[in-house]
Design an enzyme around this catalytic site. Structure first.
Site, PDB file in Angstrom:
ATOM      1  N   HIS A 128       0.789  -1.237   0.000  1.00  0.00           N
ATOM      2  CA  HIS A 128       0.000   0.000   0.000  1.00  0.00           C
ATOM      3  C   HIS A 128       0.824   1.292   0.000  1.00  0.00           C
ATOM      4  O   HIS A 128       0.295   2.348   0.355  1.00  0.00           O
ATOM      5  CB  HIS A 128      -0.941   0.028   1.212  1.00  0.00           C
ATOM      6  CG  HIS A 128      -2.107  -0.909   1.130  1.00  0.00           C
ATOM      7  ND1 HIS A 128      -1.965  -2.243   0.899  1.00  0.00           N
ATOM      8  CD2 HIS A 128      -3.439  -0.694   1.283  1.00  0.00           C
ATOM      9  CE1 HIS A 128      -3.149  -2.825   0.917  1.00  0.00           C
ATOM     10  NE2 HIS A 128      -4.063  -1.897   1.136  1.00  0.00           N
ATOM     11  N   HIS A 168     -11.336  -7.114  -5.393  1.00  0.00           N
ATOM     12  CA  HIS A 168     -11.580  -6.201  -4.280  1.00  0.00           C
ATOM     13  C   HIS A 168     -12.345  -4.982  -4.783  1.00  0.00           C
ATOM     14  O   HIS A 168     -11.879  -4.246  -5.651  1.00  0.00           O
ATOM     15  CB  HIS A 168     -10.226  -5.796  -3.690  1.00  0.00           C
ATOM     16  CG  HIS A 168     -10.289  -5.086  -2.399  1.00  0.00           C
ATOM     17  ND1 HIS A 168     -10.529  -3.732  -2.309  1.00  0.00           N
ATOM     18  CD2 HIS A 168     -10.119  -5.514  -1.116  1.00  0.00           C
ATOM     19  CE1 HIS A 168     -10.496  -3.366  -1.040  1.00  0.00           C
ATOM     20  NE2 HIS A 168     -10.239  -4.431  -0.289  1.00  0.00           N
ATOM     21  N   GLU A 197     -13.388  -9.191   0.138  1.00  0.00           N
ATOM     22  CA  GLU A 197     -14.025  -7.870   0.187  1.00  0.00           C
ATOM     23  C   GLU A 197     -14.437  -7.402  -1.206  1.00  0.00           C
ATOM     24  O   GLU A 197     -14.259  -6.227  -1.543  1.00  0.00           O
ATOM     25  CB  GLU A 197     -13.081  -6.843   0.827  1.00  0.00           C
ATOM     26  CG  GLU A 197     -12.627  -7.206   2.223  1.00  0.00           C
ATOM     27  CD  GLU A 197     -11.716  -6.170   2.837  1.00  0.00           C
ATOM     28  OE1 GLU A 197     -11.901  -5.833   4.007  1.00  0.00           O
ATOM     29  OE2 GLU A 197     -10.806  -5.694   2.110  1.00  0.00           O
ATOM     30  N   CYS A 216     -16.646   1.661   2.239  1.00  0.00           N
ATOM     31  CA  CYS A 216     -15.672   2.281   1.328  1.00  0.00           C
ATOM     32  C   CYS A 216     -15.999   1.995  -0.130  1.00  0.00           C
ATOM     33  O   CYS A 216     -15.724   2.825  -1.001  1.00  0.00           O
ATOM     34  CB  CYS A 216     -14.260   1.776   1.629  1.00  0.00           C
ATOM     35  SG  CYS A 216     -13.448   2.588   3.011  1.00  0.00           S
ATOM     36  N   CYS A 260     -10.389   2.232   7.437  1.00  0.00           N
ATOM     37  CA  CYS A 260     -10.523   2.998   6.195  1.00  0.00           C
ATOM     38  C   CYS A 260     -11.898   3.637   6.035  1.00  0.00           C
ATOM     39  O   CYS A 260     -12.015   4.723   5.469  1.00  0.00           O
ATOM     40  CB  CYS A 260     -10.209   2.109   4.997  1.00  0.00           C
ATOM     41  SG  CYS A 260     -11.164   0.564   4.944  1.00  0.00           S
TER      42      CYS A 260
END
Length: 637
Positions: free
Chosen positions: A128, A270, A322, A340, A406
């Site tokens: 990330h 994702h 996810e 998100c 997040c």
């Protein structure tokens, strides 16, 4: 031009009976609360440790820096709308920490600076670094536009320059978690530095062609990263790997790297990563024509909305990764539908609208805002859903914070910038895309426009707009897909239209009053026959809202109720419930529980049903009272 959409945050002041309490609570409660969480979670301490030259002691997830950046972005939007000395002081404090933690090379990522300084840019799949860089850049642009200052923008530019010097020269690779792409386009728009646009293009074009991800597999015992487990690459919940197939071969679907973007046919992997990527591609298309990329976005958005999206606008059905699975795989109780991902869907879809003002895009933004997104935030402003199921047995509740935090700051930045989604000046015309009470002061193709909107949505369909302009400006008013009928008048004179899409009004505006009446009728909704989870079931909508049943409002267990789709749906407003909501009652039946005398089974002929009502409240408001079961989809009677 605003760096994100055609209408800036500072050009819209929201004054709306429904949305203003949420926005005020976001500013006064949520942003303050989240600042405290940055301190308590160790996020700010990570920056301090770097500044002090320490090693180790990193706290939180390895992408924890991004929580601070998203908070800065949300806080900056609030500063753009109104000065707040206390908030400005906290913003300056966090910016100072970030700036002082940055290295002379421009690099900043507190996980690697504290834990693995020799392993930077070695694990793009998981770690990330580019994702965090993207959120830093977005925060910097928002702060610069809000204040005119460059304190954070200078940090972002130095980091972006470092990334540009590294990628394509020393390293060829793309991020596992997208986000840098759209951020670089935003940075280009405020700096006019073409290299940032070129870098965004590089990351988009290389995805699906990149062999570095496979290289990382082969060298997994040599490179860094908190999630490597004996080379297994992110073991998934329930076993297996998210990046490897059953034969141990690398697959790119988790990170949308299964094929070049131009060749992708379906939304995969994702869901947050996917929407961030496609939002970045849409931003790139706003600057550079590319018919193949545009065709790809059209295919992907159609696949998402026609085969892989919940009725709430939520996306990403699987907990395992996810994300997306297969067409029509939309389970209810086990739905993931990350908050998100709803935010990412709004980002992507609004950008598509800016490219092509198709009312279908505005319809989806509306559906997602009122349902899939809004449910993610509790009505106290301090509790949040990460996961948004469409059914619950009563054990799913919001939390004050998360190890992977997040969603809360993502929600905060969307609330703080909501005005950008109400209007658009796409194609040199003004579009009223959402009916939210507000004042707009902007320019359309060089012509100054002031517009005041009053709206009774979502409870009632009455909208009033007073418009002034320095010249002739076309104003387009959306007729939502849910409207059973619509009437539009200008100073009392009715305007003819076909009842769909946009009603276009072109004239010199000198304070004329436009009145829009949108008919709201509760209606039953069925899912596509291939959606197994909803077979024999129906949902209920009214206006932009999806409704659900909660145990707290109904005497029987929810599984007892069978709804009569030919029966009545009665709407009544309850000012005392859930801060004021319109409640629906549906004709239903429940089984007679008397006379079973210890029998577990009996002939159908011997069973009876009783007539009753099933009470429904808006989905966004569930789990704000006593805990209990919830269902969006109900058995047909």
């Amino acid at each position: 031009m605003p760096s994100q959409y055609t209408v800036g945050v500072d050009e819209v002041t929201i004054d709306d009976a429904f949305w203003s309490p949420w926005i005020e609570r976001n500013r006064e409660v949520t942003i303050e609360y989240q600042y405290d969480q940055l301190a308590e979670s160790g996020t700010l301490e990570n920056f301090r440790r770097v500044i002090d030259g320490k090693s180790g002691g990193f706290q939180g997830m390895w992408f924890q820096d991004s929580d601070a950046y998203k908070w800065l972005e949300a806080a900056s939007y609030e500063l753009a709308k109104a000065d707040d000395p206390d908030l400005r002081e906290r913003v300056d404090e966090v910016i100072d920490l970030v700036a002082r933690a940055q290295e002379g090379s421009g690099y900043i990522n507190t996980y690697f600076q504290l834990v693995e300084p020799d392993n930077r840019w070695t694990n793009l799949n998981i770690m990330h670094e580019l994702y965090c860089a993207g959120h830093l850049i977005e925060a910097a642009v928002a702060h610069h536009e809000a204040t005119g200052e460059t304190s954070l923008l200078d940090v972002a530019v130095a980091f972006a320059d470092h990334i540009d010097d590294t990628f394509g020269d020393e390293i060829d690779g793309v991020p596992g978690h997208e986000g840098i792409e759209l951020a670089l386009v935003r940075l280009y728009r405020v700096t006019d530095e073409e290299r940032y646009l070129d870098l965004a293009q590089y990351f988009v074009d290389l995805r699906g062609h990149d062999d570095r991800l496979q290289w990382e597999l082969e060298h997994s015992d040599e490179i860094g990263g908190a999630s490597w487990d004996d080379g297994a690459l992110i073991p998934a919940e329930g076993g297996g790997s998210l990046l490897l197939d059953d034969e141990g071969e690398y697959v790119g679907t988790y990170a949308q790297a299964q094929a070049p973007v131009r060749e992708q046919e379906a939304v995969e992997g994702h869901s947050v990563r996917a929407t961030y990527l496609y939002a970045g591609v849409a931003d790139l298309l706003a600057e550079r024509d590319d018919d193949e990329l545009r065709a790809a976005l059209d295919r992907l958005w159609a696949n998402m909305t026609e085969k892989r999206m919940y009725v709430t606008g939520g996306i990403g059905s699987a907990h395992r990764h996810e994300g997306f699975t297969e067409d029509y795989d939309l389970p209810n109780e086990s739905a993931y539908a990350e908050t998100c991902a709803a935010v990412g869907s709004v980002f992507w879809t609004q950008r598509l609208f800016e490219l092509d003002p198709d009312p279908a895009y505005a319809d989806l933004v509306e559906r997602t805002l009122y349902n899939g997104f809004l449910a993610g935030v509790g009505m106290d402003g301090e509790e949040f859903f990460y996961v948004n199921p469409l059914a619950s047995d009563g054990d799913h509740h919001r939390s004050g914070w998360f190890t992977c935090a997040c969603c809360p700051p993502n929600a905060a930045r969307l609330f703080a910038s909501l005005g950008q989604y109400v209007y658009s000046t796409a194609g040199g015309e003004l579009y009223v895309t959402q009916y939210v009470g507000s004042h707009l002061s902007t320019t359309v193709d060089g012509t100054a426009v002031d517009l005041d909107q009053e709206s009774a949505l979502p409870w009632d369909g009455e909208v009033t707009l007073d418009i002034e302009a320095d010249g002739a400006v076309p104003v387009n008013l959306r007729i939502p897909e849910w409207a059973a009928g619509a009437t539009v008048t200008v100073d009392g004179g009715e305007v003819g239209h076909d009842g769909s899409g946009f009603v276009r009004l072109e004239r010199d505006w000198d304070g004329e009053r436009v009145e829009v009446t949108l008919e709201q009728e509760p209606e039953f909704v069925a899912a596509h026959p291939e959606v197994e989870a909803d077979a024999g079931r129906l949902a209920v909508e009214r206006g932009p809202l999806v409704y659900c049943a909660e145990a707290v409002d109904n005497e029987r267990p929810l599984h007892h109720y069978a709804v009569d789709e030919t029966g009545a749906l009665e709407a009544s407003h309850d000012a005392d419930r859930l801060d004021g909501v319109t409640v629906l009652e549906a004709d239903a039946t429940v089984p007679d529980r008397d006379g079973w005398d210890g029998e577990l089974y009996r002939s159908v002929e011997e069973t009876e049903r009783e007539e009753t009502d099933l009470e429904l409240v808006p989905y966004y408001a569930w789990d704000n009272r006593d805990p209990g079961a919830m269902a969006v989809w109900h058995r047909r009677g």
